[in-house]
Design a protein around this motif. Sequence first.
Motif, PDB file in Angstrom:
ATOM      1  N   LYS A  51      -4.504  -6.619  13.752  1.00 49.68           N
ATOM      2  CA  LYS A  51      -4.773  -5.692  14.844  1.00 49.68           C
ATOM      3  C   LYS A  51      -5.081  -4.318  14.276  1.00 49.68           C
ATOM      4  N   GLY A  52      -6.244  -3.750  14.643  1.00 59.91           N
ATOM      5  CA  GLY A  52      -6.609  -2.426  14.168  1.00 59.91           C
ATOM      6  C   GLY A  52      -7.587  -2.469  13.009  1.00 59.91           C
ATOM      7  N   SER A  53      -7.779  -1.317  12.383  1.00 63.53           N
ATOM      8  CA  SER A  53      -8.758  -1.177  11.306  1.00 63.53           C
ATOM      9  C   SER A  53      -8.070  -0.979   9.962  1.00 63.53           C
ATOM     10  N   VAL A  54      -8.835  -1.186   8.910  1.00 65.40           N
ATOM     11  CA  VAL A  54      -8.327  -1.037   7.540  1.00 65.40           C
ATOM     12  C   VAL A  54      -9.296  -0.158   6.758  1.00 65.40           C
ATOM     13  N   PRO A  55      -8.852   0.473   5.666  1.00 65.63           N
ATOM     14  CA  PRO A  55      -9.759   1.323   4.879  1.00 65.63           C
ATOM     15  C   PRO A  55     -10.763   0.508   4.084  1.00 65.63           C
ATOM     16  N   GLY A  56     -11.926   1.126   3.806  1.00 64.95           N
ATOM     17  CA  GLY A  56     -12.897   0.512   2.917  1.00 64.95           C
ATOM     18  C   GLY A  56     -14.101  -0.089   3.611  1.00 64.95           C
ATOM     19  N   ASN A  57     -15.101  -0.417   2.796  1.00 62.46           N
ATOM     20  CA  ASN A  57     -16.327  -1.047   3.277  1.00 62.46           C
ATOM     21  C   ASN A  57     -16.128  -2.551   3.452  1.00 62.46           C
ATOM     22  N   LYS A  58     -17.123  -3.174   4.014  1.00 61.19           N
ATOM     23  CA  LYS A  58     -17.125  -4.631   4.071  1.00 61.19           C
ATOM     24  C   LYS A  58     -17.188  -5.186   2.649  1.00 61.19           C
ATOM     25  N   ASN A  59     -16.497  -6.288   2.441  1.00 61.54           N
ATOM     26  CA  ASN A  59     -16.416  -6.982   1.152  1.00 61.54           C
ATOM     27  C   ASN A  59     -15.626  -6.196   0.102  1.00 61.54           C
ATOM     28  N   SER A  60     -14.935  -5.144   0.502  1.00 57.76           N
ATOM     29  CA  SER A  60     -14.072  -4.430  -0.436  1.00 57.76           C
ATOM     30  C   SER A  60     -12.709  -5.119  -0.483  1.00 57.76           C
ATOM     31  N   TYR A  61     -12.030  -5.008  -1.614  1.00 62.41           N
ATOM     32  CA  TYR A  61     -10.740  -5.670  -1.794  1.00 62.41           C
ATOM     33  C   TYR A  61      -9.606  -4.796  -1.262  1.00 62.41           C
ATOM     34  N   LEU A  62      -8.580  -5.460  -0.749  1.00 66.67           N
ATOM     35  CA  LEU A  62      -7.436  -4.783  -0.149  1.00 66.67           C
ATOM     36  C   LEU A  62      -6.140  -5.350  -0.710  1.00 66.67           C
ATOM     37  N   MET A  63      -5.121  -4.506  -0.764  1.00 67.62           N
ATOM     38  CA  MET A  63      -3.778  -4.947  -1.124  1.00 67.62           C
ATOM     39  C   MET A  63      -2.988  -5.160   0.160  1.00 67.62           C
ATOM     40  N   ILE A  64      -2.537  -6.387   0.390  1.00 66.67           N
ATOM     41  CA  ILE A  64      -1.760  -6.725   1.589  1.00 66.67           C
ATOM     42  C   ILE A  64      -0.308  -6.884   1.177  1.00 66.67           C
ATOM     43  N   LYS A  65       0.547  -5.994   1.659  1.00 65.32           N
ATOM     44  CA  LYS A  65       1.961  -6.002   1.259  1.00 65.32           C
ATOM     45  C   LYS A  65       2.844  -6.341   2.460  1.00 65.32           C
ATOM     46  N   LYS A  66       3.767  -7.236   2.208  1.00 64.06           N
ATOM     47  CA  LYS A  66       4.755  -7.570   3.214  1.00 64.06           C
ATOM     48  C   LYS A  66       5.750  -6.412   3.357  1.00 64.06           C
ATOM     49  N   LYS A  67       6.294  -6.265   4.569  1.00 62.63           N
ATOM     50  CA  LYS A  67       7.315  -5.258   4.771  1.00 62.63           C
ATOM     51  C   LYS A  67       8.575  -5.659   4.018  1.00 62.63           C
ATOM     52  N   LYS A  68       9.292  -4.667   3.492  1.00 65.43           N
ATOM     53  CA  LYS A  68      10.459  -4.948   2.640  1.00 65.43           C
ATOM     54  C   LYS A  68      11.561  -5.682   3.385  1.00 65.43           C
ATOM     55  N   TRP A  69      11.650  -5.431   4.717  1.00 61.47           N
ATOM     56  CA  TRP A  69      12.731  -6.074   5.449  1.00 61.47           C
ATOM     57  C   TRP A  69      12.392  -7.482   5.903  1.00 61.47           C
ATOM     58  N   ASN A  70      11.140  -7.947   5.662  1.00 63.78           N
ATOM     59  CA  ASN A  70      10.796  -9.308   6.060  1.00 63.78           C
ATOM     60  C   ASN A  70      11.272 -10.292   5.004  1.00 63.78           C
TER      61      ASN A  70
END
Length: 210
Positions: A191-210
């Motif tokens: 849900k929502g937007s993320v930084p960067g262009n299309k086809n750019s790589y992203l770091m997806i981090k889980k929340k510490k309390w999960n």
Amino acid sequence: MFGLIGKNIGMTSIFLDDGKNVPCTVIQVNPCYVVQIKKIENDGYFSVQIGTDDKKVNKTNKPLLGHFKKAGLSPKKKLLEFRESSFSSFILGEKINMDIFKEGELVDIKGVSKGKGFQGVVKRHNFSGVGERTHGQHNRLRSPGSIGAGSDPSRVFKGKKMAGRMGKINVTIKNLLILKIDFHKNLIILKGSVPGNKNSYLMIKKKKWN
């Protein structure tokens, strides 16, 4: 597990159960592999380096080839490092799938924002300009105005908000909700937007309390 590397596919919108249409981002999360495990004894801190997406051998230099060979892996296009307190449970070359995430979970997304090039103060810092077009003032609408006194201190202080290059910086968006996961196509819909262009790589981090 702490997180994975994903690729920004683009934005779309989906309907929720209550009928609301929300904007969302589609991220492709291919299998990731543990390339290196850093420890306090050798590196001074704990972290794990993971890589994703295969890269041609003839486009990889010899030092990197040796780096991947040590982990028993083929060359990878993207490498990212996750720093945590301890990674004693990981094995070099281990495969990590996207099943560490689940729908309804909150994640943090880190990436490099879009580059805007050289921009003026109105766009870069939300200046309003010197004033309206009055008293023959025809070319000052988007001007920064004064940048400091002349005689004293006779210089411009560091950090002064002025025109310059905008964007292309590390940005982290926190607490994005995972709306849907497609394990067959390796897709995560946030849900929502993320930084960067299309086809750019992203770091997806889980929340510490999960």
